[in-house]
Design a protein around this motif. Structure first.
Motif: not given
Length: 303
Positions: A174-191
């Protein structure tokens, strides 16, 4: 021992098994990775509990240890047995030994290529990379049955990577707008990519408060979900009461979560082993999901 996992993992109780564990470690760390022999063996060996993995014919194939302070280390698997679950099984045995010893907190110095193994078991990375014996490492820590603070973006990324890696089948975000910096971080995207492609039936449900903002800005997570649309589902919060919720959270189906009281900030608290609290968050998510609308903003993306 089974046909699917033709090996055995046991706590070392005798000198012969300890000698076999040392032989595996020497083969992996000294012969293969070039770690100096005088660094591979140390004074902690005599104080630690050790595990040994053996093949069906009794051949030693893996080893590891846990020190009295909860540090897990010297986890080694012979090259021809990697990728067959030996490391996971030994790690589970060492965590069970920690539980029996009353250790709530365990930690380790993870080689970078092994971090995904430890993240699946609930270990969260912390701090910067460093070198040991010429090999890049990061410290990872696991806290059983308790939450821990997440103070900044780096810590939020590390906690998120572990929560995604440890999930079995389901993630709820649950997120307001996909939290720039967090859910587009390369490590998060890879996971997220590993999770979404790791097996059939996985599901990532995402509740957004402001999908229009995501559409205007663009998002690497949206691009990933477009390629892996069978694993992702998006809805937009519409109910007036639901829209008043100021927080945000990520929860998995393995007892972990990251909760933020204010959704526009990354700081909050996280846990990897609090199943009761995780269930409460998942139960809180479910009815909001049911009464929310499809994200028509993303229809052109096929999401």
């Amino acid at each position: 021992m089974s046909a699917a996992a033709p090996f055995r993992v046991a706590i070392v109780t005798g000198a012969g098994d300890l000698t076999a564990a040392h032989a595996v470690r020497t083969a992996v760390f000294v012969d293969e990775q070039g770690v100096p022999a005088d660094l591979e063996r140390d004074a902690l060996d005599a104080l630690s509990r050790h595990v040994l993995a053996t093949a069906a014919d009794g051949t030693p194939i893996g080893a590891g240890r846990i020190a009295p302070d909860g540090r897990i280390g010297r986890l080694a698997v012979r090259s021809d047995w990697r990728g067959r679950g030996v490391g996971d099984a030994m790690l589970r045995a060492l965590l069970e030994a920690a539980r029996e010893a009353g250790l709530r907190e365990t930690y380790l110095h993870a080689q970078l290529q092994a971090m995904a193994l430890y993240a699946r078991a609930g270990f969260v990375a912390e701090g910067a990379r460093y070198e040991e014996a010429g090999i890049a490492h990061r410290t990872m820590r696991r806290v059983a049955g308790a939450a821990f603070p997440v103070d900044d973006l780096a810590a939020a990324v590390d906690a998120t990577v572990t929560l995604v890696s440890a999930a079995r089948r389901s993630l709820w975000l649950r997120s307001r707008d996909l939290d720039p910096g967090l859910y587009d971080h390369p490590d998060v995207l890879a996971a997220l990519r590993r999770f979404a492609t790791g097996g059939r039936g996985v599901q990532i449900q995402v509740l957004l408060h402001d999908p229009a903002s995501v559409q205007r800005r663009g998002s690497a997570l949206l691009a990933l979900s477009q390629r892996l649309s069978s694993a992702f589902a998006f809805r937009a919060v519409e109910d007036a009461v639901d829209r008043e919720y100021a927080g945000a959270f990520l929860v998995n189906d393995a007892g972990g979560f990251h909760v933020r009281a204010l959704g526009h900030r990354v700081d909050g608290e996280a846990a990897t082993d609090l199943p009761g609290r995780a269930r409460q968050l998942a139960q809180q998510f479910a009815p909001v999901w049911e009464r929310s609308r499809a994200c028509s903003e993303f229809r052109a993306l096929g999401i």
